[in-house]
Write a protein that holds these residues in place. Structure first.
Motif, PDB file in Angstrom:
ATOM      1  N   VAL A   1       1.115  -1.181  -0.010  1.00  0.00           N
ATOM      2  CA  VAL A   1      -0.053  -0.005   0.063  1.00  0.00           C
ATOM      3  C   VAL A   1       0.847   1.140   0.034  1.00  0.00           C
ATOM      4  CG1 VAL A   1      -1.705   1.213   1.288  1.00  0.00           C
ATOM      5  CG2 VAL A   1      -1.895  -1.103   1.329  1.00  0.00           C
ATOM      6  N   TRP A   2       0.657   1.898  -1.042  1.00  0.00           N
ATOM      7  CA  TRP A   2       1.422   3.344  -1.092  1.00  0.00           C
ATOM      8  C   TRP A   2       0.887   4.697  -0.418  1.00  0.00           C
ATOM      9  CZ3 TRP A   2       6.282   3.265  -3.487  1.00  0.00           C
ATOM     10  CH2 TRP A   2       6.621   2.221  -4.148  1.00  0.00           C
ATOM     11  N   THR A   3       1.379   4.753   0.638  1.00  0.00           N
ATOM     12  CA  THR A   3       0.773   5.988   1.378  1.00  0.00           C
ATOM     13  C   THR A   3       1.595   7.195   0.866  1.00  0.00           C
ATOM     14  OG1 THR A   3       2.369   5.789   3.198  1.00  0.00           O
ATOM     15  CG2 THR A   3       0.492   4.380   3.379  1.00  0.00           C
ATOM     16  N   THR A   4       1.088   8.272   1.562  1.00  0.00           N
ATOM     17  CA  THR A   4       1.583   9.707   0.870  1.00  0.00           C
ATOM     18  C   THR A   4       3.056   9.716   1.447  1.00  0.00           C
ATOM     19  OG1 THR A   4      -0.811  10.460   1.005  1.00  0.00           O
ATOM     20  CG2 THR A   4       1.160  12.231   1.188  1.00  0.00           C
ATOM     21  N   ARG A   5       3.318   9.259   2.754  1.00  0.00           N
ATOM     22  CA  ARG A   5       4.405   9.243   3.343  1.00  0.00           C
ATOM     23  C   ARG A   5       5.588   8.466   2.787  1.00  0.00           C
ATOM     24  NH1 ARG A   5       7.163   6.479   7.411  1.00  0.00           N
ATOM     25  NH2 ARG A   5       8.799   7.746   8.580  1.00  0.00           N
ATOM     26  N   THR A   6       5.039   7.127   2.082  1.00  0.00           N
ATOM     27  CA  THR A   6       5.946   6.246   1.672  1.00  0.00           C
ATOM     28  C   THR A   6       6.341   7.046   0.132  1.00  0.00           C
ATOM     29  OG1 THR A   6       5.048   4.432   2.390  1.00  0.00           O
ATOM     30  CG2 THR A   6       6.140   4.190   0.296  1.00  0.00           C
ATOM     31  N   ILE A   7       5.506   7.691  -0.736  1.00  0.00           N
ATOM     32  CA  ILE A   7       5.736   8.180  -1.742  1.00  0.00           C
ATOM     33  C   ILE A   7       6.544   9.471  -1.811  1.00  0.00           C
ATOM     34  CG2 ILE A   7       4.620   9.511  -3.752  1.00  0.00           C
ATOM     35  CD1 ILE A   7       2.021   7.802  -3.356  1.00  0.00           C
ATOM     36  N   GLY A   8       6.520  10.321  -0.858  1.00  0.00           N
ATOM     37  CA  GLY A   8       7.323  11.404  -0.481  1.00  0.00           C
ATOM     38  C   GLY A   8       8.802  10.796  -0.221  1.00  0.00           C
TER      39      GLY A   8
ATOM     40  N   SER B   1      10.139   8.334  -1.142  1.00  0.00           N
ATOM     41  CA  SER B   1      10.707   7.609  -2.279  1.00  0.00           C
ATOM     42  C   SER B   1      11.181   8.865  -3.377  1.00  0.00           C
ATOM     43  CB  SER B   1       9.744   6.756  -3.034  1.00  0.00           C
ATOM     44  OG  SER B   1       9.338   5.572  -2.346  1.00  0.00           O
ATOM     45  N   LEU B   2      10.207   9.912  -3.196  1.00  0.00           N
ATOM     46  CA  LEU B   2      10.790  10.724  -4.390  1.00  0.00           C
ATOM     47  C   LEU B   2      11.894  11.574  -3.730  1.00  0.00           C
ATOM     48  CD1 LEU B   2       7.215  12.347  -5.115  1.00  0.00           C
ATOM     49  CD2 LEU B   2       8.540  10.961  -6.679  1.00  0.00           C
ATOM     50  N   ALA B   3      12.170  11.665  -2.465  1.00  0.00           N
ATOM     51  CA  ALA B   3      13.450  12.511  -1.821  1.00  0.00           C
ATOM     52  C   ALA B   3      14.379  11.609  -2.222  1.00  0.00           C
ATOM     53  CB  ALA B   3      12.854  12.594  -0.346  1.00  0.00           C
ATOM     54  N   GLY B   4      14.219  10.200  -2.126  1.00  0.00           N
ATOM     55  CA  GLY B   4      15.331   9.426  -2.189  1.00  0.00           C
ATOM     56  C   GLY B   4      15.940   9.287  -3.653  1.00  0.00           C
TER      57      GLY B   4
END
Length: 402
Positions: A2-9, A11-14
């Motif tokens: 499950v992709w949460t907003t925190r996980t997406i953020g 990932s983009l930062a990485g």
């Protein structure tokens, strides 16, 4: 998953961090260079040379006779006035000592001269007696002729005899004078140093031939000299010129009237000079590197007034910049920015931080700058002293901005 907003953020930062690291790792750093802006300015093309000053007209006072030069009455640097200041005094030479043989010969010559004088005096006495007898005979014959007892022929004979006797007396007196002269000469040969006094303070006093100062004295103390030996050198330090030896290949490019700048003479401001003469013959001289060169002396007149060059004297070292060509406004670049490209020249022009190689056409070239006829415009920036890292299309940065 499950992709949460925190996980997406996260990932983009990485991904952004990884991309930034990749860009830093693989990007090319700009090459630090020295940049200069092309501009129009006054320019001179000069021939640089070492020179030395010298007084234009030197006067050397020499001994007119062989003798003894007395201690110099002047010192180096003393001012002199033409025809008034005594710069040297010379006495005639004193007789030398005679060795035994020379003295014996001189004494024999004196004895011979004395004997010849005695003989001449005896001959004079005989001639005077013969003259008296001839005169008596003449007077007696003349009386007899007046009485008519003697003939005119006898009177003529007596007259001739009297004339011959008088001539003989005159010749005898002349021989006595000659013998006395010979005796005096023989006695003079016997004179030694003890009998050679001059009888006066000085024989010849030499005065300055021109106004100026004393530049050098051959020998200050009293010393023997030969005729023509130099005693004192004079000159006017206000009448200076400069002599420089140039390569013959440089000398042919200039002519009388060429302007020159005099530097390193010791004063705060440069001096002005004008070329007056180029010697017609060159000489082979060896340079400091041991290379034989054909060099010619070039003469310059100093134009700067005497008041603006205090202390400058004869034989001083100076540095000359002979102006071969000059212009008040010339587009120019440093020689360190130029490099060969084929048969021509090129420079690296920087536009928005990127290097562009550009061919240029040069005109006059000086010691540090070169005239640009084509290929550049005023205001453009170029690389000076480019390294091997600089090439067409390379990104660069001004070293002063680091």
């Amino acid at each position: 998953m499950v992709w949460t907003t925190r996980t997406i953020g996260l990932s983009l930062a990485g991904v952004a961090v990884l991309g930034g690291l990749a860009w830093v790792a693989f990007r090319e750093d700009p090459v630090p260079v020295d940049l200069i802006e092309v501009a129009a300015a006054p320019m001179q093309v000069t021939i640089d040379a070492d020179g030395r000053t010298r007084i234009r007209d030197l006067y050397e006072v020499a001994a007119p006779i062989a003798g003894t030069a007395l201690r110099a009455p002047v010192a180096v640097g003393d001012p002199v006035v033409a025809g008034e200041t005594v710069v040297a005094r010379v006495e005639p030479a004193t007789p030398t000592l005679l060795d035994a043989r020379s003295r014996a010969q001189a004494e024999a010559a004196v004895a011979e001269a004395e004997a010849a004088l005695a003989v001449a005096r005896s001959e004079l006495t005989r001639a005077e007696e013969e003259e008296s007898f001839a005169r008596l005979q003449f007077e007696r014959t003349q009386t007899l002729v007046e009485r008519g007892v003697s003939t005119v022929t006898q009177l003529e004979t007596a007259t001739q005899g009297l004339a011959v006797a008088e001539a003989t007396v005159a010749a005898a007196r002349s021989r006595i004078i000659m013998a006395e002269g010979t005796l005096d000469r023989a006695r003079a040969a016997l004179l030694g140093p003890e009998g050679g006094e001059n009888g006066g303070d000085c024989c010849v006093a030499l005065t300055a031939p021109a106004d100026g100062v004393v530049l050098s004295i051959a020998t200050i103390s009293e010393h023997p000299v030969q005729a023509g030996a130099p005693l004192v050198t004079l000159g006017d330090p206000a009448e200076l010129e400069i002599v420089a030896d140039l390569l013959s290949s440089d000398a042919v490019r200039i002519a009388p009237g060429t302007h020159a700048i005099v530097e390193r003479w010791g004063g705060p401001d440069p001096l002005e000079a004008v070329l007056t003469r180029i010697e017609p013959a060159a000489e082979t001289r060896v340079s400091a590197l041991g290379i034989e060169e054909q060099r010619v002396d070039v003469i310059f007149d100093i134009v700067t007034p005497v008041e603006a060059r205090p202390g400058l004297g004869h034989g001083f070292s100076v540095f000359l910049r002979v102006v071969e060509w000059e212009d008040e406004s010339v587009l120019q670049v440093p020689l360190g920015a130029l490099f060969r490209r084929g048969e021509g020249w090129a420079v690296f022009v920087v536009t928005d931080g990127v290097v562009e190689e550009r061919a240029v056409t040069l005109g006059q070239r000086g010691a540090r700058m070169a005239q640009v006829l084509e290929g550049l415009a005023a205001g453009e920036r170029i690389v000076t002293h480019p390294s091997d890292a600089v090439a067409d299309g390379v990104t660069v940065v001004d070293r002063r901005d680091l």
